[in-house]
Motif scaffolding. Sequence first.
Motif, PDB file in Angstrom:
ATOM      1  N   ASP A  93      -3.107   0.307  -4.505  1.00 48.28           N
ATOM      2  CA  ASP A  93      -2.259  -0.765  -3.998  1.00 48.28           C
ATOM      3  C   ASP A  93      -1.568  -1.494  -5.143  1.00 48.28           C
ATOM      4  O   ASP A  93      -1.958  -1.395  -6.311  1.00 48.28           O
ATOM      5  CB  ASP A  93      -3.083  -1.779  -3.200  1.00 48.28           C
ATOM      6  N   VAL A  94      -0.559  -2.242  -4.777  1.00 48.53           N
ATOM      7  CA  VAL A  94       0.064  -3.219  -5.665  1.00 48.53           C
ATOM      8  C   VAL A  94      -0.191  -4.582  -5.040  1.00 48.53           C
ATOM      9  O   VAL A  94       0.023  -4.768  -3.839  1.00 48.53           O
ATOM     10  CB  VAL A  94       1.584  -2.971  -5.806  1.00 48.53           C
ATOM     11  N   ALA A  95      -0.664  -5.512  -5.834  1.00 40.96           N
ATOM     12  CA  ALA A  95      -0.902  -6.864  -5.337  1.00 40.96           C
ATOM     13  C   ALA A  95       0.161  -7.795  -5.914  1.00 40.96           C
ATOM     14  O   ALA A  95       0.478  -7.719  -7.102  1.00 40.96           O
ATOM     15  CB  ALA A  95      -2.290  -7.358  -5.721  1.00 40.96           C
ATOM     16  N   VAL A  96       0.701  -8.655  -5.065  1.00 41.38           N
ATOM     17  CA  VAL A  96       1.666  -9.676  -5.508  1.00 41.38           C
ATOM     18  C   VAL A  96       1.093 -11.033  -5.100  1.00 41.38           C
ATOM     19  O   VAL A  96       0.897 -11.312  -3.918  1.00 41.38           O
ATOM     20  CB  VAL A  96       3.047  -9.459  -4.869  1.00 41.38           C
ATOM     21  N   ILE A  97       0.821 -11.861  -6.095  1.00 41.51           N
ATOM     22  CA  ILE A  97       0.178 -13.150  -5.866  1.00 41.51           C
ATOM     23  C   ILE A  97       1.212 -14.265  -5.977  1.00 41.51           C
ATOM     24  O   ILE A  97       1.903 -14.387  -6.992  1.00 41.51           O
ATOM     25  CB  ILE A  97      -0.951 -13.383  -6.890  1.00 41.51           C
ATOM     26  N   ASP A  98       1.341 -15.059  -4.925  1.00 44.74           N
ATOM     27  CA  ASP A  98       2.237 -16.219  -4.932  1.00 44.74           C
ATOM     28  C   ASP A  98       1.490 -17.374  -5.593  1.00 44.74           C
ATOM     29  O   ASP A  98       0.652 -18.029  -4.984  1.00 44.74           O
ATOM     30  CB  ASP A  98       2.645 -16.582  -3.506  1.00 44.74           C
ATOM     31  N   GLY A 102       4.730   2.170 -10.707  1.00 44.90           N
ATOM     32  CA  GLY A 102       4.583   3.604 -10.929  1.00 44.90           C
ATOM     33  C   GLY A 102       3.134   4.029 -10.900  1.00 44.90           C
ATOM     34  O   GLY A 102       2.256   3.293 -11.343  1.00 44.90           O
ATOM     35  N   SER A 103       2.873   5.238 -10.406  1.00 47.03           N
ATOM     36  CA  SER A 103       1.507   5.689 -10.185  1.00 47.03           C
ATOM     37  C   SER A 103       1.227   7.033 -10.847  1.00 47.03           C
ATOM     38  O   SER A 103       2.114   7.663 -11.423  1.00 47.03           O
ATOM     39  CB  SER A 103       1.216   5.780  -8.685  1.00 47.03           C
ATOM     40  N   LYS A 104      -0.019   7.451 -10.747  1.00 44.87           N
ATOM     41  CA  LYS A 104      -0.479   8.681 -11.382  1.00 44.87           C
ATOM     42  C   LYS A 104       0.241   9.915 -10.864  1.00 44.87           C
ATOM     43  O   LYS A 104       0.399  10.896 -11.598  1.00 44.87           O
ATOM     44  CB  LYS A 104      -1.991   8.822 -11.164  1.00 44.87           C
ATOM     45  N   ASP A 105       0.702   9.892  -9.613  1.00 44.82           N
ATOM     46  CA  ASP A 105       1.360  11.068  -9.041  1.00 44.82           C
ATOM     47  C   ASP A 105       2.847  11.121  -9.367  1.00 44.82           C
ATOM     48  O   ASP A 105       3.600  11.861  -8.747  1.00 44.82           O
ATOM     49  CB  ASP A 105       1.154  11.121  -7.530  1.00 44.82           C
ATOM     50  N   ALA A 106       3.270  10.324 -10.359  1.00 47.91           N
ATOM     51  CA  ALA A 106       4.649  10.355 -10.853  1.00 47.91           C
ATOM     52  C   ALA A 106       5.660   9.743  -9.894  1.00 47.91           C
ATOM     53  O   ALA A 106       6.851   9.997  -9.999  1.00 47.91           O
ATOM     54  CB  ALA A 106       5.074  11.780 -11.208  1.00 47.91           C
ATOM     55  N   ILE A 107       5.197   8.931  -8.975  1.00 48.77           N
ATOM     56  CA  ILE A 107       6.101   8.264  -8.047  1.00 48.77           C
ATOM     57  C   ILE A 107       6.380   6.843  -8.524  1.00 48.77           C
ATOM     58  O   ILE A 107       5.466   6.103  -8.901  1.00 48.77           O
ATOM     59  CB  ILE A 107       5.492   8.205  -6.621  1.00 48.77           C
ATOM     60  N   VAL A 108       7.649   6.468  -8.508  1.00 49.41           N
ATOM     61  CA  VAL A 108       8.044   5.087  -8.775  1.00 49.41           C
ATOM     62  C   VAL A 108       8.550   4.490  -7.467  1.00 49.41           C
ATOM     63  O   VAL A 108       9.420   5.074  -6.809  1.00 49.41           O
ATOM     64  CB  VAL A 108       9.143   5.006  -9.855  1.00 49.41           C
ATOM     65  N   ALA A 140      -0.863  -3.898 -10.979  1.00 47.92           N
ATOM     66  CA  ALA A 140      -0.986  -2.458 -10.727  1.00 47.92           C
ATOM     67  C   ALA A 140      -2.472  -2.133 -10.640  1.00 47.92           C
ATOM     68  O   ALA A 140      -3.222  -2.388 -11.593  1.00 47.92           O
ATOM     69  CB  ALA A 140      -0.323  -1.665 -11.852  1.00 47.92           C
ATOM     70  N   LEU A 141      -2.907  -1.556  -9.522  1.00 51.73           N
ATOM     71  CA  LEU A 141      -4.333  -1.438  -9.232  1.00 51.73           C
ATOM     72  C   LEU A 141      -4.791   0.014  -9.110  1.00 51.73           C
ATOM     73  O   LEU A 141      -4.046   0.882  -8.643  1.00 51.73           O
ATOM     74  CB  LEU A 141      -4.673  -2.168  -7.931  1.00 51.73           C
ATOM     75  N   PRO A 191       0.796  -1.237   0.000  1.00 52.35           N
ATOM     76  CA  PRO A 191       0.000   0.000   0.000  1.00 52.35           C
ATOM     77  C   PRO A 191       0.824   1.281   0.000  1.00 52.35           C
ATOM     78  O   PRO A 191       0.453   2.258   0.645  1.00 52.35           O
ATOM     79  CB  PRO A 191      -0.787  -0.140   1.305  1.00 52.35           C
ATOM     80  N   GLY A 192       1.917   1.344  -0.727  1.00 48.49           N
ATOM     81  CA  GLY A 192       2.794   2.510  -0.635  1.00 48.49           C
ATOM     82  C   GLY A 192       2.421   3.686  -1.501  1.00 48.49           C
ATOM     83  O   GLY A 192       2.880   4.801  -1.253  1.00 48.49           O
ATOM     84  N   HIS A 193       1.592   3.483  -2.533  1.00 50.15           N
ATOM     85  CA  HIS A 193       1.258   4.598  -3.431  1.00 50.15           C
ATOM     86  C   HIS A 193       0.066   5.397  -2.903  1.00 50.15           C
ATOM     87  O   HIS A 193      -0.793   4.866  -2.198  1.00 50.15           O
ATOM     88  CB  HIS A 193       0.945   4.077  -4.833  1.00 50.15           C
ATOM     89  N   LYS A 194      -0.007   6.685  -3.293  1.00 51.78           N
ATOM     90  CA  LYS A 194      -1.087   7.556  -2.853  1.00 51.78           C
ATOM     91  C   LYS A 194      -2.130   7.797  -3.943  1.00 51.78           C
ATOM     92  O   LYS A 194      -3.171   8.405  -3.684  1.00 51.78           O
ATOM     93  CB  LYS A 194      -0.506   8.898  -2.391  1.00 51.78           C
ATOM     94  N   THR A 195      -1.837   7.350  -5.171  1.00 48.22           N
ATOM     95  CA  THR A 195      -2.784   7.486  -6.283  1.00 48.22           C
ATOM     96  C   THR A 195      -2.802   6.174  -7.065  1.00 48.22           C
ATOM     97  O   THR A 195      -2.085   5.228  -6.728  1.00 48.22           O
ATOM     98  CB  THR A 195      -2.389   8.647  -7.212  1.00 48.22           C
ATOM     99  N   GLU A 196      -3.604   6.138  -8.126  1.00 53.08           N
ATOM    100  CA  GLU A 196      -3.734   4.926  -8.922  1.00 53.08           C
ATOM    101  C   GLU A 196      -2.367   4.442  -9.411  1.00 53.08           C
ATOM    102  O   GLU A 196      -1.526   5.239  -9.827  1.00 53.08           O
ATOM    103  CB  GLU A 196      -4.629   5.168 -10.144  1.00 53.08           C
ATOM    104  N   VAL A 197      -2.175   3.125  -9.377  1.00 45.70           N
ATOM    105  CA  VAL A 197      -0.927   2.531  -9.848  1.00 45.70           C
ATOM    106  C   VAL A 197      -1.144   2.077 -11.289  1.00 45.70           C
ATOM    107  O   VAL A 197      -2.026   1.261 -11.566  1.00 45.70           O
ATOM    108  CB  VAL A 197      -0.508   1.341  -8.968  1.00 45.70           C
TER     109      VAL A 197
END
Length: 598
Positions: A570-575, A238-244, A565-566, A216-222
Amino acid sequence: MTVAMEHALRITADEVNCLIYAYLLDSGFTHAAFAVKMEAQLDRSPHASKHIRRGELVDMLSKSLLYIEVESHWKGDVLANNCKSGFSLLEAHVCSLEPPSEQTTKITPIQAIPTDTTTKQLKSSGLTVDAGPKRKESPTTVPTEGPAEKRAKRDPDDMDLDSSAESTKAKNTPSDADRSVNILPDPMSKKLAKPKTRPQGPGDDMTNPNAILLLPGHKTEVFVCGFNPVKHGLLATGSKDAIVNLWNLPKPPEDPNSFATPVAPIVIDYFVKPEQGDLTSLDWNADGTLVAIGSYDSILRICTSSGSLYFSNPKHQGPIFATRFSKSGKWLLTASLDGTACLWDVKEKRLHKQYQAHEDCCLDVVWLDDDTFATCGADQAIYIMRVDQPEPLKELAGHKNEINQIKCNPSGTRLASCSDDMTARVWNVGNIGNLDSIPGLVASDAVVVLEGHKHSVSTIGWCPDQTIGPHPLIATSSFDSTARLWDSVTGECLKVFADHKRPVYTLSFSPDGQWLATGSGDGWLHVYSVAEKEKRWSWFAGSERPGVFEIDWQMAEGINRIALALECRDVAVIDVNKVPALQVDSTRRTGMKAIYAS
């Protein structure tokens, strides 16, 4: 009752202004959006802090057309049941037994996704591009086929996982009586059905929730995500707010009841204007030391795997839609709204050459080998280019609308493309360098056309396993809410996957070619067996901001996992190793291959 209904259906000018403002931003009309914001004083609006889903205005207008259709055809007489006249927001509907001169309306989708699909960012025409391929939202209109009341209608709020019976029902044409009036709730009814909601999680009861790790590290859509090809625990998002964010993922524990928690991500933030920095593309070089970042702010950025800035350049005069390293890592290609493709010398940190073949937006680029590449654009053309040659080696002509994505097969001999003209195409590019010495020569013969989608084809991909079936397989996804599996040689559609209820933004084969994963604006990830062409497992991202914008699948050193990318930030990682439905006996798979081979 009348007073109560008037209150329930009340629309304020402020709400309309907010919807228009969001639409203008989604479509890339930044200056017009700013003017609306200032004139309407939206900073003071009580709705200013509310989240407006991408494409919400277009979605609502699409629903209004459905009400107009019901109002026009409620009688269910012969004229209504066989009406071939289309519906428009700007023209009164008149039933007619004669079809319109043009069977389909030119569609101008707006921004969403996940180009994907996609499902990149914006284009001057108002078209959006998905994270990976073009990110687009729900269409303004839907191509019509047959009587209007017989067209399938899907409830975008229905997030339930389709059962086999429901899936079968969706594929069959309902009776005229079922399709005539009762599709939509009566606006005067006291008891309107509440929209269905479903909690985030797997679509089955067998999968342990610990198989899915949420970041849950991003503040906008991933919008974009990608695993490092060498450092297998490193994931870039990477997300809408230009954060990687660079996530150092631990190796999944063997205990099925536990999942190690990663440390806080390395945050890459070199964007001067985050509001213009919607990220469109992430691409790692082959040795995993550098990641190239494409953004709507038109500036190319290359960062190291530790997060430091390696190189940046503002050469492009429009949003960058794609970044692609060559296999050797010597070169980097970028595609832009300004109509050009730029070739960068990675080691020297400089522009090597800028190619201006396209008359309109350059939307995607792909390498055929370390010296030859292809570009595609909104001008409906594909150009085959060479590193040190300014003019195209060949033009591939045939598409009738914007080309959203191009992908090359593993051997570099065949090129697949998908377009807003509702088709995909497969081109033979194996001998271009030997056969053609005249720049600009047009090649439109011997192309395989993949026809069947009912809306824009947003993403395309080659199956990595070339032994499944007699010919190599291709998958496509579309804004018609389906994905399809094709024989790339004969053009035969082998399977239509119709489980999604909204546009499919993205797709990804597993690296071994065993599985095909699709992600949609309806919030569902579906995973299909390629050999058996059946849905095997699903996961739902949640009812709030449900979109799945991009998928990346990693298999390495015993690790088998999917990154998503959601839209929900959030970012989901499925094992995958912890998902029982995706564990297939190798003997069974070998048997399926033997059947195809025979």
